[in-house]
Scaffold this motif. Structure first.
Motif, short mmCIF file in Angstrom:
data_model
loop_
_atom_site.label_atom_id
_atom_site.label_comp_id
_atom_site.label_asym_id
_atom_site.label_seq_id
_atom_site.Cartn_x
_atom_site.Cartn_y
_atom_site.Cartn_z
N SER A 1 46.14 15.61 10.10
CA SER A 1 44.71 14.98 10.21
C SER A 1 44.76 14.18 11.43
N VAL A 2 45.67 13.32 11.91
CA VAL A 2 45.96 12.46 12.99
C VAL A 2 45.88 13.19 14.18
N ARG A 3 46.75 14.28 14.26
CA ARG A 3 46.57 15.19 15.54
C ARG A 3 45.14 15.93 15.69
N ALA A 4 44.74 16.18 14.55
CA ALA A 4 43.38 16.75 14.68
C ALA A 4 42.15 15.69 15.21
N ALA A 5 42.42 14.52 14.71
CA ALA A 5 41.51 13.58 15.32
C ALA A 5 41.54 13.24 16.67
N MET A 6 43.21 13.28 17.22
CA MET A 6 43.21 13.06 18.57
C MET A 6 42.95 14.16 19.45
N GLU A 7 42.97 15.44 18.97
CA GLU A 7 42.62 16.61 19.74
C GLU A 7 41.41 16.83 20.55
N GLY A 8 41.77 16.98 21.92
CA GLY A 8 40.61 17.04 22.65
C GLY A 8 40.08 15.75 23.39
N LEU A 9 40.76 14.63 23.00
CA LEU A 9 40.17 13.27 23.73
C LEU A 9 40.95 13.18 24.81
N PRO A 10 40.18 12.82 25.91
CA PRO A 10 40.59 12.88 27.39
C PRO A 10 41.87 11.73 27.71
N THR A 11 41.74 10.73 27.17
CA THR A 11 42.77 9.75 27.43
C THR A 11 43.48 9.07 26.30
N GLY A 12 44.65 8.59 26.61
CA GLY A 12 45.77 8.29 25.64
C GLY A 12 44.96 7.13 24.65
N ARG A 13 44.41 6.31 25.51
CA ARG A 13 43.72 5.26 24.76
C ARG A 13 42.77 5.86 23.79
N GLU A 14 41.90 6.67 23.99
CA GLU A 14 41.00 7.37 23.03
C GLU A 14 41.92 7.92 21.85
N ARG A 15 42.79 8.58 21.99
CA ARG A 15 43.58 9.16 21.10
C ARG A 15 44.17 7.98 20.36
N LEU A 16 44.55 6.87 20.83
CA LEU A 16 45.24 5.95 19.75
C LEU A 16 44.01 5.14 19.24
N ALA A 17 42.71 4.99 19.73
CA ALA A 17 41.73 4.58 19.03
C ALA A 17 41.14 5.54 17.90
N ALA A 18 41.40 6.91 18.04
CA ALA A 18 40.86 7.81 16.94
C ALA A 18 41.88 7.69 15.83
N PHE A 19 43.56 7.44 16.24
CA PHE A 19 44.50 6.89 14.87
C PHE A 19 44.01 5.84 14.28
N LEU A 20 43.63 4.78 15.01
CA LEU A 20 42.98 3.51 14.63
C LEU A 20 41.94 3.80 13.44
N GLY A 21 41.07 4.52 13.91
CA GLY A 21 39.73 4.85 13.09
C GLY A 21 40.20 5.77 11.78
N SER A 22 41.52 6.07 11.62
CA SER A 22 41.93 6.89 10.27
C SER A 22 41.54 5.72 9.28
N ALA A 23 41.65 4.40 9.56
CA ALA A 23 41.30 3.57 8.61
C ALA A 23 40.00 3.30 8.28
N GLY A 24 38.99 4.36 8.70
CA GLY A 24 37.62 4.30 8.38
C GLY A 24 37.34 4.13 6.94
N ASP A 25 38.11 4.74 6.36
CA ASP A 25 37.83 4.71 4.83
C ASP A 25 38.71 4.17 4.00
N ALA A 26 39.02 2.81 4.50
CA ALA A 26 40.29 2.36 3.80
C ALA A 26 40.25 1.87 2.50
N LEU A 27 38.95 1.86 2.04
CA LEU A 27 38.93 1.68 0.61
C LEU A 27 39.25 2.69 -0.31
N GLY A 28 39.52 3.79 0.32
CA GLY A 28 39.84 4.89 -0.51
C GLY A 28 41.66 5.00 -0.48
N GLY A 29 42.14 4.31 0.40
CA GLY A 29 43.66 4.15 0.60
C GLY A 29 44.49 5.20 1.38
#
Length: 184
Positions: A64-92
């Motif tokens: 899921s992390v790889r999929a969220a990063m896929e196609g993003l043009p910059t490394g920073r955007e890929r790292l931001a996508a990883f940080l975004g994986s906590a977007g539903d943090a209440l679910g754990g």
């Protein structure tokens, strides 16, 4: 769907909501709609099922992390996508929660796939930090290995904070702060 798959899927849900230690094979059998013979044919011991669930959840997380990063043009955007994986943090986090289960961490055969999942994710993040440095979107002063470990700790901590406070905003603040730190 075959019985093995039914058992694994039932266990994934039960282990997530109730914990590995507090879920019995009988509960898994009932949830999966399979008998004892089928359960023990596929998984001679509960730990065998636990290993499979931890491995699958780890693979699912990395995918899921790889999929969220896929196609993003910059490394920073890929790292931001990883940080975004906590977007539903209440679910754990479906893998991080296992780190709090004594039945998992006390059993080397269960702890190993848990650690392997986090190690793979850390390696991926380290690679992306290097890519972000190469494309100039994060500070070249950052140590890629330390930064990867920090980002993973921030995301896992964000899940814990959100669940403890009952507020997604707690996770959002942590991940936003980590993203700002990437600029050095």
């Amino acid at each position: 769907m075959d019985n093995r798959r039914l058992i694994i899927d039932a266990a994934k849900g039960l282990f997530w909501h109730r914990g590995y230690s507090t879920t019995s094979p009988k509960q898994v059998m009932t949830e999966a709609g399979v008998g004892q013979g089928s359960f023990y044919h596929h998984f001679p011991a509960k730990a065998d099922l636990g290993q499979e669930v931890v491995r699958e959840n780890g693979r699912d997380l990395v995918a899921s992390v790889r999929a969220a990063m896929e196609g993003l043009p910059t490394g920073r955007e890929r790292l931001a996508a990883f940080l975004g994986s906590a977007g539903d943090a209440l679910g754990g986090c479906r893998i991080g929660g296992f780190a709090y289960d004594a039945g998992i961490v006390d059993e080397p055969g269960l702890r190993e796939p848990l650690g392997a999942a986090f190690n793979e994710l850390t390696g991926l993040l380290e690679q992306v930090v290097r890519e972000a440095q190469d494309d100039g979107t994060v500070s070249p002063k950052l140590d890629p290995a330390t930064t990867a470990a920090t980002l993973l700790a921030v995301v896992e901590g964000a899940f814990v904070l959100a669940r403890a406070t009952g507020r997604q905003a707690s996770a959002d603040a942590a991940t936003a702060g980590a993203l700002a730190l990437l600029d050095g």
